[in-house]
Write a protein that holds these residues in place. Structure first.
Motif, PDB file in Angstrom:
ATOM      1  N   THR A 157      -5.368   7.430   6.645  1.00  0.00           N
ATOM      2  CA  THR A 157      -5.721   7.101   5.317  1.00  0.00           C
ATOM      3  C   THR A 157      -6.479   8.373   4.727  1.00  0.00           C
ATOM      4  OG1 THR A 157      -6.068   4.965   5.605  1.00  0.00           O
ATOM      5  CG2 THR A 157      -7.279   5.799   3.650  1.00  0.00           C
TER       6      THR A 157
ATOM      7  N   TYR B 170       0.816  -1.062   0.162  1.00  0.00           N
ATOM      8  CA  TYR B 170      -0.087   0.144  -0.066  1.00  0.00           C
ATOM      9  C   TYR B 170       0.960   1.472   0.088  1.00  0.00           C
ATOM     10  CZ  TYR B 170       1.024   0.700   5.040  1.00  0.00           C
ATOM     11  OH  TYR B 170       1.706   0.933   6.082  1.00  0.00           O
TER      12      TYR B 170
ATOM     13  N   SER C   8      -2.062  -2.980  -4.524  1.00  0.00           N
ATOM     14  CA  SER C   8      -1.892  -1.622  -4.637  1.00  0.00           C
ATOM     15  C   SER C   8      -2.446  -0.843  -5.323  1.00  0.00           C
ATOM     16  CB  SER C   8      -0.107  -1.502  -5.035  1.00  0.00           C
ATOM     17  OG  SER C   8      -0.105  -2.078  -6.261  1.00  0.00           O
TER      18      SER C   8
ATOM     19  N   ARG D  20      -5.811   6.221  -0.115  1.00  0.00           N
ATOM     20  CA  ARG D  20      -4.452   5.699  -0.038  1.00  0.00           C
ATOM     21  C   ARG D  20      -4.031   5.935   1.446  1.00  0.00           C
ATOM     22  NH1 ARG D  20      -5.582   5.098  -4.857  1.00  0.00           N
ATOM     23  NH2 ARG D  20      -4.020   5.827  -6.647  1.00  0.00           N
TER      24      ARG D  20
ATOM     25  N   LEU E 186       0.262  13.238  -3.138  1.00  0.00           N
ATOM     26  CA  LEU E 186      -0.571  11.881  -3.021  1.00  0.00           C
ATOM     27  C   LEU E 186      -2.178  12.067  -3.399  1.00  0.00           C
ATOM     28  CD1 LEU E 186      -0.740   8.834  -1.965  1.00  0.00           C
ATOM     29  CD2 LEU E 186      -1.661   9.845   0.225  1.00  0.00           C
TER      30      LEU E 186
ATOM     31  N   PRO F  24      -5.225   0.082  -1.767  1.00  0.00           N
ATOM     32  CA  PRO F  24      -3.764   0.505  -1.266  1.00  0.00           C
ATOM     33  C   PRO F  24      -4.044   1.053   0.199  1.00  0.00           C
ATOM     34  CG  PRO F  24      -4.570   2.150  -2.899  1.00  0.00           C
ATOM     35  CD  PRO F  24      -5.658   1.128  -2.944  1.00  0.00           C
ATOM     36  N   GLN F  25      -4.459   0.166   1.211  1.00  0.00           N
ATOM     37  CA  GLN F  25      -4.957   0.490   2.528  1.00  0.00           C
ATOM     38  C   GLN F  25      -3.979  -0.418   3.387  1.00  0.00           C
ATOM     39  OE1 GLN F  25      -8.931   1.781   3.429  1.00  0.00           O
ATOM     40  NE2 GLN F  25      -9.275   0.844   1.231  1.00  0.00           N
TER      41      GLN F  25
END
Length: 704
Positions: free
Chosen positions: A615, A182, A208, A517, A534, A212-213
């Motif tokens: 997150t 992730y 991913s 993410r 991001l 993606p965590q």
């Protein structure tokens, strides 16, 4: 209202283009709505064809086009589709041989799960069997660290050798879930490239990309489910698109996702796990639409179909969206007993309590209803398709709630004698007659649905009492009045097109994609430039998905949220966050947003404890489609078409029966009364008074 036109068999004079089409495939019925921009609508439903879903899809479409007197060329607006295809594939284990590729030393992640026991006092708790058997779990000797740096790179030769082993074992799809991917997905991408070279044609899902965590097991569970269903869903969507083109439909279909939005087939086919709750989500969006047009700030959405019942809270005229949900629970009210899926989805509770739910006597001699369903094949006994076990629909027929001769407008006659015999056999085990047994089934299923709604609201710190309820689905309007009584609801709304409202909901759902993410960091030392980069990458991916579905960049809206926790805590709380906070790097505003959400959930805050950011979430969506009002209902006060006895408690010797299409705006009718339309029946019990809203909705209010 739309049913006026449909029931009268009229044709839209001069209307040859401008229609939108929506199809919702459920566990028992496939529903279709053909709707013009002027509000004119034609609806129909047909039994779901599980062996070939497209057969039922186009059968329903042809019925609606025939009712409207138009062809495929008239559908110049969107074609939207919701389906249970993914859910059914998981529950019925119909996926192809699927493998998991994990980091060496972590092959048992699907068996170990998260080491939590969802019931500490039950020594025999059960979990669903993993979608990937132990023999198809493979590993790579690589290691990515928690900060995204490489400790040991991927050996390409090893990855290619593993791919050949998979191919020899008959694997058709693989989910790659490597440790800490992730944070940096480079190793997963390298493994995918090696697999595609060594085993061309194998479907590959990367954790991913799909999830993606942080947290290894939920990420692995989501990845495997996506891999397991991709070889089923992608060809299905391709075949659907091809058949629509062949029949002359102008636009590529849009697919309903679990988050309450629609996307194009490319995104949906690549990430089918996003579609698991597509049908129920569409129903929640329809409920939000009616909350908007009827002026309700809060609403309880109650959707009961042939297989399941769903309850969803609509707050501020929007359904709640959760970042994680579960599939295939072993116990309906036991979080942790199913597969966790870390995909944003409309937050609702779903139980196996629909019209096709089977009634039985358990080992203690108690009456139970569901969760097993007769579905559409063979269906309830009264369908006359080979069913032998009594269901909720059979009970409704025996009680007189449904007219056996007018089901689906008379196109599908029901076997009342068969239903009575099935309930008599059930009643014999209880020492009661068929009618008493049917009453028991009716009460038990209503209690189950009310209990589910209470649990759903209580878990979210919300008081369900007094909330208006919107009831839909084929079986929802039959049982909603009793469920509303059990929930202390004072107002009940039966919307137009109630039986096919989830299909209609896809037409008022925006194009939307939710992205996440994980990037664990103390708030005090958060790298704001890296965080902005991001979020920018998520925004770029979201805009690309919206563009595929026809949304202009200028029409795209971005909504940001963040998952935070106090240091030392295990779980996070999601807080909405204005984009300006991110742009300004305002840590104080971020903490305030988190603590407002934390206070709402737990009733306290911990001002002296540092906060961690876990997150980031971004929702990219297009404009909400505007559905014009439906034509007004009939203009003169209607009188009962007939009457019949109804045996619910207290039994009524003769209950007036009205045709919904004949009701006038503003007309008021005191219960008990039954209002019939082609695809469903509205049951208004004693102590309630129904009236017709200008939207065409029937609103029942309970006497104080």
């Amino acid at each position: 209202m739309p049913d006026n036109v449909q029931s009268a068999g009229l044709r839209p004079v001069g209307v040859k283009t401008g229609f939108a089409l929506a199809v919702d495939i459920g566990g028992t019925f496939t529903d279709v709505v053909l709707r013009h921009g002027n509000g004119l609508a034609f609806t129909d439903k047909t039994l779901t064809t599980h062996q070939n879903l497209l057969e039922g899809f186009f059968r329903a479409v042809d019925l609606a086009l025939s009712r409207a007197g138009v062809g495929a060329e008239a559908v110049t607006e969107v074609t939207v589709h919701a389906t249970t295809l993914v859910t059914n594939a998981v529950i019925e284990r119909r996926g192809p041989p699927t493998a998991l590729l994990a980091t060496k030393g972590f092959r048992d992640v699907l068996r170990i799960r998260n080491e939590h026991r969802y019931d500490m006092f039950d020594p025999q708790i059960e979990f669903p069997d993993p979608l990937v058997p132990d023999a198809l779990v493979f590993t790579l000797d690589e290691r990515m660290l928690a900060d995204g740096s490489v400790a040991k790179p991927v050996d390409v030769a090893e990855a290619e050798a593993v791919a050949r082993e998979m191919q020899a074992a008959g694997v058709q799809a693989v989910g790659i879930c490597l440790l800490n991917a992730y944070r940096n997905g480079a190793h997963e991408r390298a493994a995918r490239d090696a697999i595609q070279r060594a085993a061309p044609g194998m479907a590959v899902t990367l954790s991913s990309e799909v999830s993606p965590q942080i947290r290894e097991y939920p990420r692995a569970s989501t990845t495997v489910m996506n891999a397991y269903t991709q070889p089923i869903v992608a060809p299905y969507l391709e075949a659907l698109s091809a058949e629509l083109r062949r029949r002359g439909f102008r636009n590529r279909p849009l697919i309903m996702l679990s988050n309450g939005g629609v996307v194009g087939t490319t995104v949906a086919g690549g990430f089918p796990v996003r579609m698991i709750e597509s049908g129920p989500a569409a129903g929640a969006l329809a409920a939000a639409h009616f909350a908007e047009v009827m002026g309700f700030e809060k609403l309880l959405s109650f959707d009961m179909g042939g297989t399941t019942a769903k309850a969803c809270l609509i707050l501020d005229r929007r359904p709640l969206v959760a970042g994680e949900f579960e599939v295939d629970r072993r116990y309906r009210f036991k979080p942790g007993s199913g597969f966790p899926i870390t995909i944003p989805a409309v937050d609702m509770i779903e139980i196996g309590a629909g019209g096709g739910s089977i009634a039985r006597i358990d080992n203690l001699g108690l009456l139970k209803v569901g969760p097993r369903s007769a579905g559409s094949e063979p269906g309830p006994v009264c369908y006359g398709r080979g069913g032998t076990q009594p269901t909720v629909t059979d009970a409704d027929v025996v009680l007189g709630l449904l007219d056996a001769d007018r089901f689906l407008g008379g196109d599908m006659k029901l076997d009342r004698a068969g239903a009575t015999a099935a309930l008599a056999a059930l009643g014999e085990k209880l020492g009661v007659d068929a009618v008493t047994a049917a009453r028991g089934v009716f009460e038990v299923v209503c209690e189950q649905m009310a209990g589910a709604a209470r649990a759903h609201a209580t878990d979210r710190g919300l008081d369900w009492r007094g909330l208006p309820m919107l009831a839909f689905g084929g079986a929802g309007p039959v049982h909603a009045c009793r469920v509303a009584e059990l929930l202390d609801c004072a107002q009940l709304v039966f919307p137009p097109m109630a039986s096919v409202l989830s299909a209609f909901g896809t037409l008022v759902s925006p194009v939307r994609l939710d992205l996440v993410r994980s990037a664990l960091s103390p708030l005090a030392t958060l790298d704001w430039p890296a965080t902005r980069a991001l979020v920018d990458s998520m925004a770029e991916e979201g805009r690309a998905a919206l563009a595929e579905a026809g949304v202009k960049p200028s029409d795209a809206t971005l909504e940001l949220a963040v998952d935070c926790r106090y240091r030392g805590q295990q779980n996070e709380v999601t807080a909405d966050l204005p984009l300006a906070v991110l742009e300004a790097g305002d840590a104080a505003a971020l903490r305030q947003a988190f603590e407002v959400a934390y206070q709402a959930l737990y009733g306290i805050t911990l001002p002296d404890v540092p906060v961690e950011v876990v997150t980031w979430r971004l929702a990219a969506r297009g404009p909400i489609p505007q559905a014009s009002p439906a034509p007004a209902a009939g203009g003169s006060t209607a009188t009962p078409r007939t009457q019949r006895p109804v045996a619910v408690e207290p039994a009524v010797p003769q209950v007036p029966i009205y045709d919904r299409a004949a009701l006038a705006v503003g007309q008021r009718i005191a219960g008990p009364v039954i209002i019939e339309e082609r695809e469903t029946t509205l049951v208004v019990l004693r102590g309630w008074t129904a009236s017709v809203h200008p939207t065409g909705a029937v609103v029942a209010e309970r006497e104080a």
